[in-house]
Design a protein around this motif. Structure first.
Motif, PDB file in Angstrom:
ATOM      1  N   ILE A 225     101.158  42.816  54.731  1.00 17.98           N
ATOM      2  CA  ILE A 225     100.618  44.032  54.410  1.00 17.98           C
ATOM      3  C   ILE A 225     102.313  44.971  54.090  1.00 17.98           C
ATOM      4  CG2 ILE A 225     100.432  45.078  56.754  1.00 17.98           C
ATOM      5  CD1 ILE A 225      97.474  46.190  55.616  1.00 17.98           C
ATOM      6  N   GLU A 226     102.943  43.941  54.734  1.00 12.09           N
ATOM      7  CA  GLU A 226     104.216  44.859  54.359  1.00 12.09           C
ATOM      8  C   GLU A 226     105.098  44.580  52.783  1.00 12.09           C
ATOM      9  OE1 GLU A 226     107.036  44.207  57.077  1.00 12.09           O
ATOM     10  OE2 GLU A 226     105.059  43.959  58.853  1.00 12.09           O
ATOM     11  N   LEU A 227     104.382  43.601  52.274  1.00 11.26           N
ATOM     12  CA  LEU A 227     104.923  43.804  50.877  1.00 11.26           C
ATOM     13  C   LEU A 227     105.267  44.358  49.917  1.00 11.26           C
ATOM     14  CD1 LEU A 227     103.182  40.030  49.999  1.00 11.26           C
ATOM     15  CD2 LEU A 227     105.132  39.995  50.463  1.00 11.26           C
ATOM     16  N   PRO A 228     104.270  45.311  50.059  1.00 11.06           N
ATOM     17  CA  PRO A 228     105.148  46.347  48.706  1.00 11.06           C
ATOM     18  C   PRO A 228     106.004  47.223  49.233  1.00 11.06           C
ATOM     19  CG  PRO A 228     102.862  45.656  49.369  1.00 11.06           C
ATOM     20  CD  PRO A 228     102.522  45.242  49.905  1.00 11.06           C
ATOM     21  N   THR A 229     106.063  47.208  50.090  1.00 12.63           N
ATOM     22  CA  THR A 229     107.506  47.856  50.554  1.00 12.63           C
ATOM     23  C   THR A 229     108.146  46.985  51.428  1.00 12.63           C
ATOM     24  OG1 THR A 229     106.238  48.428  52.896  1.00 12.63           O
ATOM     25  CG2 THR A 229     106.180  50.345  51.073  1.00 12.63           C
ATOM     26  N   ASN A 230     109.116  46.046  51.550  1.00 14.88           N
ATOM     27  CA  ASN A 230     109.674  44.928  51.479  1.00 14.88           C
ATOM     28  C   ASN A 230     109.227  43.629  50.688  1.00 14.88           C
ATOM     29  OD1 ASN A 230     111.512  43.813  53.126  1.00 14.88           O
ATOM     30  ND2 ASN A 230     110.172  44.080  55.497  1.00 14.88           N
ATOM     31  N   PRO A 231     109.747  43.432  49.971  1.00 14.18           N
ATOM     32  CA  PRO A 231     109.441  42.084  49.426  1.00 14.18           C
ATOM     33  C   PRO A 231     109.865  40.704  50.351  1.00 14.18           C
ATOM     34  CG  PRO A 231     110.769  43.608  48.168  1.00 14.18           C
ATOM     35  CD  PRO A 231     109.721  44.485  49.283  1.00 14.18           C
TER      36      PRO A 231
ATOM     37  N   ALA B  36     108.042  34.345  55.051  1.00 18.45           N
ATOM     38  CA  ALA B  36     106.325  33.915  55.152  1.00 18.45           C
ATOM     39  C   ALA B  36     106.389  32.948  54.875  1.00 18.45           C
ATOM     40  CB  ALA B  36     105.462  34.578  54.801  1.00 18.45           C
ATOM     41  N   ARG B  37     106.816  32.205  53.476  1.00 22.21           N
ATOM     42  CA  ARG B  37     107.409  31.180  52.783  1.00 22.21           C
ATOM     43  C   ARG B  37     107.695  30.065  53.539  1.00 22.21           C
ATOM     44  NH1 ARG B  37     111.463  29.810  48.611  1.00 22.21           N
ATOM     45  NH2 ARG B  37     112.923  29.573  49.804  1.00 22.21           N
ATOM     46  N   ASP B  38     109.006  31.012  54.468  1.00 23.74           N
ATOM     47  CA  ASP B  38     109.882  29.487  55.356  1.00 23.74           C
ATOM     48  C   ASP B  38     109.896  30.230  56.915  1.00 23.74           C
ATOM     49  OD1 ASP B  38     110.265  28.904  52.852  1.00 23.74           O
ATOM     50  OD2 ASP B  38     112.449  29.817  53.070  1.00 23.74           O
ATOM     51  N   ALA B  39     108.321  30.425  57.345  1.00 27.54           N
ATOM     52  CA  ALA B  39     108.003  30.935  58.676  1.00 27.54           C
ATOM     53  C   ALA B  39     108.576  29.685  59.758  1.00 27.54           C
ATOM     54  CB  ALA B  39     107.292  31.680  58.482  1.00 27.54           C
TER      55      ALA B  39
ATOM     56  N   PRO C 105     120.024  33.494  34.682  1.00 25.27           N
ATOM     57  CA  PRO C 105     119.839  35.147  34.715  1.00 25.27           C
ATOM     58  C   PRO C 105     119.301  35.521  36.545  1.00 25.27           C
ATOM     59  CG  PRO C 105     118.249  34.690  33.403  1.00 25.27           C
ATOM     60  CD  PRO C 105     118.953  33.038  33.484  1.00 25.27           C
ATOM     61  N   ILE C 106     120.330  35.635  37.280  1.00 25.57           N
ATOM     62  CA  ILE C 106     119.509  36.812  38.234  1.00 25.57           C
ATOM     63  C   ILE C 106     120.241  37.907  38.431  1.00 25.57           C
ATOM     64  CG2 ILE C 106     121.036  35.285  39.853  1.00 25.57           C
ATOM     65  CD1 ILE C 106     118.878  35.044  41.166  1.00 25.57           C
ATOM     66  N   ASP C 107     119.445  39.468  39.306  1.00 25.96           N
ATOM     67  CA  ASP C 107     120.111  39.827  39.882  1.00 25.96           C
ATOM     68  C   ASP C 107     121.096  39.541  41.359  1.00 25.96           C
ATOM     69  OD1 ASP C 107     120.998  42.226  41.234  1.00 25.96           O
ATOM     70  OD2 ASP C 107     119.356  43.733  40.352  1.00 25.96           O
ATOM     71  N   TRP C 108     121.966  38.947  41.525  1.00 29.58           N
ATOM     72  CA  TRP C 108     122.824  38.648  43.340  1.00 29.58           C
ATOM     73  C   TRP C 108     122.513  39.474  44.246  1.00 29.58           C
ATOM     74  CZ3 TRP C 108     122.200  33.982  43.134  1.00 29.58           C
ATOM     75  CH2 TRP C 108     122.835  32.562  42.332  1.00 29.58           C
ATOM     76  N   GLU C 109     122.005  41.013  43.894  1.00 34.03           N
ATOM     77  CA  GLU C 109     122.372  42.156  44.771  1.00 34.03           C
ATOM     78  C   GLU C 109     120.577  42.074  45.589  1.00 34.03           C
ATOM     79  OE1 GLU C 109     122.711  45.390  47.437  1.00 34.03           O
ATOM     80  OE2 GLU C 109     124.478  44.200  46.158  1.00 34.03           O
ATOM     81  N   ALA C 110     120.110  41.854  44.297  1.00 32.24           N
ATOM     82  CA  ALA C 110     118.269  42.330  44.502  1.00 32.24           C
ATOM     83  C   ALA C 110     118.171  40.630  45.278  1.00 32.24           C
ATOM     84  CB  ALA C 110     117.701  42.404  43.766  1.00 32.24           C
ATOM     85  N   TRP C 111     118.576  40.012  44.879  1.00 34.43           N
ATOM     86  CA  TRP C 111     118.300  38.551  45.714  1.00 34.43           C
ATOM     87  C   TRP C 111     118.615  38.422  46.828  1.00 34.43           C
ATOM     88  CZ3 TRP C 111     120.242  34.227  47.633  1.00 34.43           C
ATOM     89  CH2 TRP C 111     119.744  32.855  47.611  1.00 34.43           C
ATOM     90  N   PHE C 112     120.002  38.788  46.781  1.00 35.48           N
ATOM     91  CA  PHE C 112     120.143  39.138  48.643  1.00 35.48           C
ATOM     92  C   PHE C 112     119.329  40.118  49.453  1.00 35.48           C
ATOM     93  CE2 PHE C 112     124.060  36.401  47.116  1.00 35.48           C
ATOM     94  CZ  PHE C 112     124.388  34.677  48.253  1.00 35.48           C
ATOM     95  N   GLN C 113     119.333  40.663  48.314  1.00 37.18           N
ATOM     96  CA  GLN C 113     118.654  42.067  49.659  1.00 37.18           C
ATOM     97  C   GLN C 113     117.147  41.398  50.109  1.00 37.18           C
ATOM     98  OE1 GLN C 113     119.563  44.657  50.609  1.00 37.18           O
ATOM     99  NE2 GLN C 113     121.261  44.739  50.478  1.00 37.18           N
TER     100      GLN C 113
ATOM    101  N   ARG D 248     116.953  38.632  50.946  1.00 34.84           N
ATOM    102  CA  ARG D 248     116.419  37.282  52.014  1.00 34.84           C
ATOM    103  C   ARG D 248     117.273  37.725  53.121  1.00 34.84           C
ATOM    104  NH1 ARG D 248     115.783  31.626  48.923  1.00 34.84           N
ATOM    105  NH2 ARG D 248     114.429  32.322  47.610  1.00 34.84           N
ATOM    106  N   MET D 249     117.512  39.370  53.261  1.00 34.93           N
ATOM    107  CA  MET D 249     118.339  39.628  54.403  1.00 34.93           C
ATOM    108  C   MET D 249     118.143  38.890  55.678  1.00 34.93           C
ATOM    109  SD  MET D 249     119.949  42.473  55.035  1.00 34.93           S
ATOM    110  CE  MET D 249     119.387  43.520  53.638  1.00 34.93           C
ATOM    111  N   PHE D 250     118.627  38.807  56.313  1.00 34.16           N
ATOM    112  CA  PHE D 250     118.708  38.247  57.393  1.00 34.16           C
ATOM    113  C   PHE D 250     118.645  36.814  57.286  1.00 34.16           C
ATOM    114  CE2 PHE D 250     118.977  42.774  58.436  1.00 34.16           C
ATOM    115  CZ  PHE D 250     119.774  42.387  59.027  1.00 34.16           C
ATOM    116  N   HIS D 251     118.347  35.783  56.067  1.00 38.05           N
ATOM    117  CA  HIS D 251     117.605  34.866  56.255  1.00 38.05           C
ATOM    118  C   HIS D 251     117.445  33.131  56.744  1.00 38.05           C
ATOM    119  CE1 HIS D 251     113.272  33.017  54.902  1.00 38.05           C
ATOM    120  NE2 HIS D 251     114.132  31.610  53.820  1.00 38.05           N
TER     121      HIS D 251
END
Length: 548
Positions: free
Chosen positions: A260-266, A272-275, A344-352, A354-357
């Motif tokens: 349910i948190e997905l809209p605000t916390n992608p 969830a995929r790697d839970a 092509p990728i936005d590395w900043e967004a990608w790392f964000q 996956r925070m603490f992943h």
């Protein structure tokens, strides 16, 4: 209307089980795709579950070679599939929806997974919408039992959905399972009635018995959603059966993320995929390794495969800074279950996202310490950091200074060496572990960073059992790639060999030839081609040249 004729197979490898409930035109399309796009290693079992239209009669009139089982009542998907599975003779059962159209070469990749991996209990393909976009690339389950299909609406060419992996469950619109494994968990649970969540329940039962459900994207199947019912009926059944599923599996679901948190916390989607993946390993390098070239790429490719072999349940992610030749070289990694991320990728967004992943981050080469170091510090501070030197660059640059004649070039090289030295020595001290390419480099690291454990991880090859002897060989071979371009160590070495060494050898043996085998020859290398020097360039397999 032409008859659909299935092959007669005395000992089928696969039993395809299809449950029908009306919508004959769609059923026919599904059966036609199956017979046209599948090698004759299968039998077909069709369970008609009280179709309200002419489907049962059409099956009798227009289909030959299938085992048709008629039911006077609508059994639903689960019980209908169980009834069909009771008739199965194959080692494997493939449950295929009557609104699913298999694509060419769909079956072999699924069989490969179950043949090669004894821990795999079931495997599903990439499901596509009729417009060619992804419908489902595996699914995740949240803490209250709701499911979310990964990749919906995305391109099937996207790297994010093209690597083999374990999933929470896969839709039984197309699902391959060993017959003995299916019955070892007592098949589909009949309590789910007409349909929905029986496939999720099956995956959870398999996991409880120690077997994984796998996603294999090289297999593609087009799926018409709700082909034998309406979307409103589907939603009603999903809601009712979700509650039943939650009651059956609430303890395991309590450890799942809340979607349910997905809209605000992608980032919750990747979590969830790697839970249920304990070990998550991030590898950062210049590019997807060109395994058949040089510049450390074959070594990196082998390292990635070794990680998968040593930790088969881990999530291994390769983040490549450069997008060169991604399509050419990524596929073998994806097939082994390695996630590949590239521009092509936005590395900043990608790392964000996956925070603490990740539990481990392996950074190869000093250039990637500069490129990704700050992002790692901010988003993966918990990860054990490993620095893969891939030969310390500053040491080569410092040695190169002594061979330069031009004062400006000397000054430039010294400045480069100083800057790179600072980065690489910093990485040696800041990392928890270091991978060196040789014993000599390991000794150097021990001198400058004695507090950091260092291990030798060289390039290696499998030796030939009976190589040709010296007397059976002729000529000279220079074997090395030129991916690093003009001024690279390999180019410099070859030019030195030709200008300083070969004239001495040619005085002794004028008939001696030098063959240069290696990808990406620079203009200076190509200019050497002539009567005595054969610049071959790239070869797919250098074994033939190395054996001469």
């Amino acid at each position: 209307m032409a008859r659909i004729t299935f092959p007669t197979v005395d000992a089928p490898l696969v039993s395809v089980v299809m449950v029908t409930h009306g919508n004959w035109p769609l059923v026919r399309r599904s059966l036609e795709a199956l017979v046209e796009r599948t090698d004759a290693v299968y039998e077909v079992i069709v369970v008609d579950s009280a179709s309200p239209d002419e489907t049962s009669q059409r099956l009798a009139d227009e289909v030959e070679g299938a085992n048709v089982v008629l039911s006077r009542e609508n059994l639903g998907f689960g019980e209908g599939s169980n009834l069909g599975a009771e008739q199965a003779r194959g080692r494997y059962i493939c449950f295929l929806n009557s609104d699913a159209m298999v694509e060419p070469d769909w079956l072999d990749p699924l069989l490969e997974v179950l043949d090669e991996d004894p821990t795999a209990g079931a495997v599903v393909p990439m499901l596509l919408n009729p417009d060619g976009t992804i419908q489902e690339a595996g699914s995740v389950i949240d803490t209250v039992g709701w499911s979310l299909a990964l990749g919906r609406g995305e391109s099937p060419d996207a790297l994010a959905y093209r690597f083999r992996r374990e999933i929470d469950y896969g839709s039984a619109a197309c699902l391959l399972i060993r017959r003995e494994d299916f019955w070892s968990v007592e098949g589909f649970e009949p309590a789910y009635g007409i349909g929905y969540f029986e496939d999720v329940d099956l995956s959870f039962k398999l996991k409880e018995s120690g077997l994984r459900t796998m996603y294999e994207p090289r297999s593609r199947v087009v799926h018409e959603l709700h082909g034998s019912g309406t979307s409103s009926q589907a939603q009603q059944r999903m809601s009712a059966n979700r509650a039943l599923f939650y009651r059956r599996w609430s303890e395991r679901l309590s450890r799942r993320p809340n979607l349910i948190e997905l809209p605000t916390n992608p980032s919750r989607l990747v979590a969830a995929r790697d839970a249920e993946v304990v070990d998550r390993i991030l590898v950062l390098d210049d590019r997807v390794p060109f395994h058949d070239r040089g510049s450390g790429d074959p070594r990196m490719a082998k390292m990635l495969y070794e990680l998968v072999d040593l930790w088969p349940d881990a999530r291994v992610t390769l983040a490549a800074a450069d997008d060169r030749e991604v399509e050419r070289y990524a596929e073998p990694l994806l097939t082994q279950g390695i996630e590949v991320v590239a521009p092509p990728i936005d590395w900043e967004a990608w790392f964000q996202s996956r925070m603490f992943h990740y539990s481990v981050a392996i950074v190869s080469r000093g250039s990637n310490v500069t490129r990704f170091g700050e992002l790692l510090r901010r988003t993966q501070p918990q990860a054990l950091r490993a620095f893969d030197t891939e030969a310390l660059t500053f040491r080569r640059l410092e040695r190169m200074v002594g061979f330069l004649q031009d004062s400006a070039a000397v000054a430039h090289a010294r400045a480069d060496a100083t800057a790179v030295r600072q980065v690489e020595l910093g990485a040696l001290h800041e990392s928890e572990v270091v991978f060196a390419v040789s014993g000599e480099e390991q000794e150097f690291v021990a001198e400058v960073a004695p507090e950091t454990p260092t291990f030798v991880l060289p390039n290696w090859i499998e030796p030939v059992a009976a190589p040709a002897g010296f007397s059976a060989r002729q000529d000279l071979l220079f074997f090395g790639g030129f991916l690093a371009g003009a001024g690279s160590p390999n180019e410099d070495a070859l030019l030195h060999l030709v200008s300083e060494v070969m004239p001495i050898l040619w005085e002794r043996d004028p008939e001696l030839h030098l063959h240069v085998v290696g990808a990406d020859p620079t203009p200076a290398v190509e200019a050497l081609h002539g009567e005595r020097i054969n610049v071959v360039g790239y070869v797919a397999d250098p074994a033939e040249w190395l054996a001469r």
